[in-house]
Design a protein around this motif. Structure first.
Motif, mmCIF file in Angstrom:
data_model
loop_
_atom_site.group_PDB
_atom_site.id
_atom_site.type_symbol
_atom_site.label_atom_id
_atom_site.label_comp_id
_atom_site.label_asym_id
_atom_site.label_seq_id
_atom_site.Cartn_x
_atom_site.Cartn_y
_atom_site.Cartn_z
ATOM 1 N N GLY A 1 34.205 10.360 7.417
ATOM 2 C CA GLY A 1 34.616 11.437 6.530
ATOM 3 C C GLY A 1 33.591 11.706 5.437
ATOM 4 N N ARG A 2 32.911 10.667 5.005
ATOM 5 C CA ARG A 2 31.887 10.842 3.970
ATOM 6 C C ARG A 2 30.677 11.587 4.526
ATOM 7 N NH1 ARG A 2 31.939 6.065 -0.501
ATOM 8 N NH2 ARG A 2 34.213 5.832 -0.596
ATOM 9 N N TYR A 3 30.322 11.261 5.770
ATOM 10 C CA TYR A 3 29.216 11.988 6.391
ATOM 11 C C TYR A 3 29.577 13.466 6.545
ATOM 12 C CZ TYR A 3 26.955 7.555 7.541
ATOM 13 O OH TYR A 3 26.327 6.331 7.463
ATOM 14 N N ALA A 4 30.839 13.727 6.921
ATOM 15 C CA ALA A 4 31.289 15.118 7.066
ATOM 16 C C ALA A 4 31.226 15.846 5.732
ATOM 17 C CB ALA A 4 32.713 15.149 7.630
ATOM 18 N N ALA A 5 31.635 15.162 4.661
ATOM 19 C CA ALA A 5 31.609 15.781 3.331
ATOM 20 C C ALA A 5 30.183 16.061 2.874
ATOM 21 C CB ALA A 5 32.319 14.883 2.327
ATOM 22 N N LEU A 6 29.296 15.087 3.106
ATOM 23 C CA LEU A 6 27.902 15.277 2.695
ATOM 24 C C LEU A 6 27.237 16.407 3.472
ATOM 25 C CD1 LEU A 6 26.779 11.549 2.309
ATOM 26 C CD2 LEU A 6 27.103 13.219 0.472
ATOM 27 N N ALA A 7 27.688 16.620 4.710
ATOM 28 C CA ALA A 7 27.131 17.712 5.514
ATOM 29 C C ALA A 7 27.746 19.053 5.142
ATOM 30 C CB ALA A 7 27.359 17.432 6.997
ATOM 31 N N ALA A 8 29.041 19.051 4.817
ATOM 32 C CA ALA A 8 29.752 20.305 4.588
ATOM 33 C C ALA A 8 29.637 20.817 3.157
ATOM 34 C CB ALA A 8 31.228 20.142 4.947
ATOM 35 N N MET A 9 29.514 19.925 2.182
ATOM 36 C CA MET A 9 29.512 20.365 0.795
ATOM 37 C C MET A 9 28.336 21.283 0.440
ATOM 38 S SD MET A 9 32.175 19.794 -0.830
ATOM 39 C CE MET A 9 31.551 20.242 -2.456
ATOM 40 N N PRO A 10 27.119 21.050 0.958
ATOM 41 C CA PRO A 10 26.057 22.022 0.669
ATOM 42 C C PRO A 10 26.382 23.418 1.187
ATOM 43 C CG PRO A 10 25.113 19.977 1.482
ATOM 44 C CD PRO A 10 26.594 19.871 1.666
ATOM 45 N N VAL A 11 27.094 23.492 2.319
ATOM 46 C CA VAL A 11 27.508 24.799 2.855
ATOM 47 C C VAL A 11 28.532 25.438 1.927
ATOM 48 C CG1 VAL A 11 28.544 25.987 4.812
ATOM 49 C CG2 VAL A 11 27.054 24.013 5.207
ATOM 50 N N ALA A 12 29.512 24.636 1.483
ATOM 51 C CA ALA A 12 30.543 25.154 0.576
ATOM 52 C C ALA A 12 29.915 25.654 -0.726
ATOM 53 C CB ALA A 12 31.576 24.069 0.293
ATOM 54 N N ILE A 13 28.976 24.887 -1.266
ATOM 55 C CA ILE A 13 28.319 25.285 -2.513
ATOM 56 C C ILE A 13 27.494 26.544 -2.306
ATOM 57 C CG2 ILE A 13 26.659 24.603 -4.278
ATOM 58 C CD1 ILE A 13 29.332 23.144 -4.436
ATOM 59 N N LEU A 14 26.810 26.647 -1.169
ATOM 60 C CA LEU A 14 26.024 27.849 -0.890
ATOM 61 C C LEU A 14 26.927 29.072 -0.796
ATOM 62 C CD1 LEU A 14 23.367 29.256 -0.215
ATOM 63 C CD2 LEU A 14 23.748 28.649 2.197
ATOM 64 N N LEU A 15 28.074 28.937 -0.160
ATOM 65 C CA LEU A 15 29.018 30.049 -0.069
ATOM 66 C C LEU A 15 29.452 30.497 -1.464
ATOM 67 C CD1 LEU A 15 31.224 28.787 2.910
ATOM 68 C CD2 LEU A 15 29.825 30.871 2.907
ATOM 69 N N LEU A 16 29.712 29.542 -2.346
ATOM 70 C CA LEU A 16 30.145 29.877 -3.703
ATOM 71 C C LEU A 16 28.998 30.486 -4.513
ATOM 72 C CD1 LEU A 16 32.333 26.722 -4.405
ATOM 73 C CD2 LEU A 16 33.142 29.070 -4.085
ATOM 74 N N VAL A 17 27.798 29.957 -4.347
ATOM 75 C CA VAL A 17 26.638 30.518 -5.049
ATOM 76 C C VAL A 17 26.428 31.971 -4.628
ATOM 77 C CG1 VAL A 17 24.111 30.435 -5.196
ATOM 78 C CG2 VAL A 17 25.454 28.347 -5.495
ATOM 79 N N CYS A 18 26.505 32.219 -3.316
ATOM 80 C CA CYS A 18 26.327 33.594 -2.822
ATOM 81 C C CYS A 18 27.445 34.503 -3.322
ATOM 82 C CB CYS A 18 26.282 33.600 -1.297
ATOM 83 S SG CYS A 18 24.784 32.860 -0.608
ATOM 84 N N TRP B 1 35.652 22.980 0.756
ATOM 85 C CA TRP B 1 35.614 21.916 -0.254
ATOM 86 C C TRP B 1 36.907 21.108 -0.241
ATOM 87 C CZ3 TRP B 1 38.850 21.822 -4.649
ATOM 88 C CH2 TRP B 1 38.548 20.820 -5.592
ATOM 89 N N SER B 2 38.042 21.794 -0.188
ATOM 90 C CA SER B 2 39.337 21.114 -0.205
ATOM 91 C C SER B 2 39.539 20.272 1.048
ATOM 92 C CB SER B 2 40.470 22.145 -0.319
ATOM 93 O OG SER B 2 40.332 22.939 -1.471
ATOM 94 N N LEU B 3 39.195 20.829 2.205
ATOM 95 C CA LEU B 3 39.447 20.140 3.472
ATOM 96 C C LEU B 3 38.579 18.895 3.631
ATOM 97 C CD1 LEU B 3 39.903 23.161 5.915
ATOM 98 C CD2 LEU B 3 41.672 21.738 4.860
ATOM 99 N N VAL B 4 37.301 18.986 3.258
ATOM 100 C CA VAL B 4 36.449 17.801 3.422
ATOM 101 C C VAL B 4 36.828 16.716 2.422
ATOM 102 C CG1 VAL B 4 34.529 19.062 4.440
ATOM 103 C CG2 VAL B 4 34.581 18.707 1.957
ATOM 104 N N HIS B 5 37.378 17.109 1.285
ATOM 105 C CA HIS B 5 37.855 16.090 0.355
ATOM 106 C C HIS B 5 39.140 15.439 0.871
ATOM 107 C CE1 HIS B 5 34.860 17.499 -2.509
ATOM 108 N NE2 HIS B 5 35.164 16.464 -3.277
ATOM 109 N N LEU B 6 39.968 16.192 1.565
ATOM 110 C CA LEU B 6 41.168 15.595 2.160
ATOM 111 C C LEU B 6 40.806 14.515 3.178
ATOM 112 C CD1 LEU B 6 43.624 18.594 2.655
ATOM 113 C CD2 LEU B 6 44.053 16.505 1.343
ATOM 114 N N LEU B 7 39.657 14.666 3.830
ATOM 115 C CA LEU B 7 39.201 13.641 4.774
ATOM 116 C C LEU B 7 38.883 12.328 4.066
ATOM 117 C CD1 LEU B 7 36.721 15.593 7.097
ATOM 118 C CD2 LEU B 7 38.997 14.734 7.707
ATOM 119 N N ASN B 8 38.599 12.415 2.780
ATOM 120 C CA ASN B 8 38.100 11.253 2.060
ATOM 121 C C ASN B 8 39.056 10.725 1.001
ATOM 122 O OD1 ASN B 8 35.116 10.817 2.968
ATOM 123 N ND2 ASN B 8 35.369 13.027 2.807
ATOM 124 N N VAL B 9 40.280 11.201 1.013
ATOM 125 C CA VAL B 9 41.310 10.657 0.136
ATOM 126 C C VAL B 9 42.504 10.283 1.008
ATOM 127 C CG1 VAL B 9 40.555 12.029 -1.845
ATOM 128 C CG2 VAL B 9 42.345 12.918 -0.344
#
Length: 208
Positions: free
Chosen positions: A71-88, A115-123
């Motif tokens: 789940g941590r690997y998934a979060a580390l891979a997905a969070m840059p995408v989530a942040i890029l979507l928000l930046v755009c 962001w919410s879903l990948v954090h659910l994987l890690n809590v």
């Protein structure tokens, strides 16, 4: 947990109800746009404050599941995408079908939902799961609403790359710009660095 559940329901309702076109139209007509936005912001802040207070008072609860390291690997891979979507979303004009809006018409909602879903994987602890489920519900409701308001309407526009793959839109990465990629990377790195200091858990623990 009862107070936290009630606070989360209030938080979700404070975002979902006023965003409905009919409700929003009536409130704007009665209060005026400026007053409506000010009241909406105050209620949202108050709802978030209630959630934080309820979360702290709830104490540690039972664990619904135990997160796996993957789940941590998934979060580390997905969070840059989530942040890029928000930046755009924050730096591009949604009225122009360019940049990120060629890829999806709902970048902001998708970013928060991811962001919410990948954090659910890690809590797994009850109160933390409840918070992220609430955030995911807000993001999902916003995504559906924005998808229906955007052009083109519906899932065809909201699903990333769907229009590009169908040939109705073209991929133009230059319109996103290298600087947005660099900004998203910098924000992601800052969040990873500050996470154990501000929030507690270290997202890199056990990964590196």
């Amino acid at each position: 947990m009862l107070m936290l559940s009630a606070a989360l329901l209030f938080l979700v309702a404070s975002h979902v109800v006023p965003s409905q076109a009919a409700v929003r139209g009536r409130l704007v007509a009665r209060l005026g746009r400026g007053t409506f936005l000010a009241a909406y912001s105050l209620v949202s802040v108050a709802a978030l404050a209630l959630v934080i207070a309820a979360y702290r008072s709830a104490g540690t609860g039972t664990w619904l599941w135990y997160p796996v390291l993957e789940g941590r690997y998934a979060a580390l891979a997905a969070m840059p995408v989530a942040i890029l979507l928000l930046v755009c979303r924050l730096t591009q004009d949604p009225s122009r079908m360019a940049g990120i809006y060629r890829i999806t018409t709902t970048p902001g909602s998708l970013g928060v939902l991811l962001w919410s879903l990948v954090h659910l994987l890690n809590v797994g602890e009850t109160r933390t799961v409840a918070v992220f489920v609430g955030m995911a519900a807000i993001a999902a409701a916003s995504l559906l609403r924005n998808a229906m308001l955007a052009r083109p309407r519906g899932a065809a526009g909201a699903v990333p790359f769907a229009r590009i793959l169908s040939g109705s839109e073209r991929f133009a990465p230059a319109e996103i710009g290298v600087w947005r990629l660099l900004l998203a990377a910098a924000v992601t790195a800052s969040l990873v660095h500050l996470h154990p200091l501000v929030i507690g858990p270290d997202p890199l623990a056990g990964v590196l």
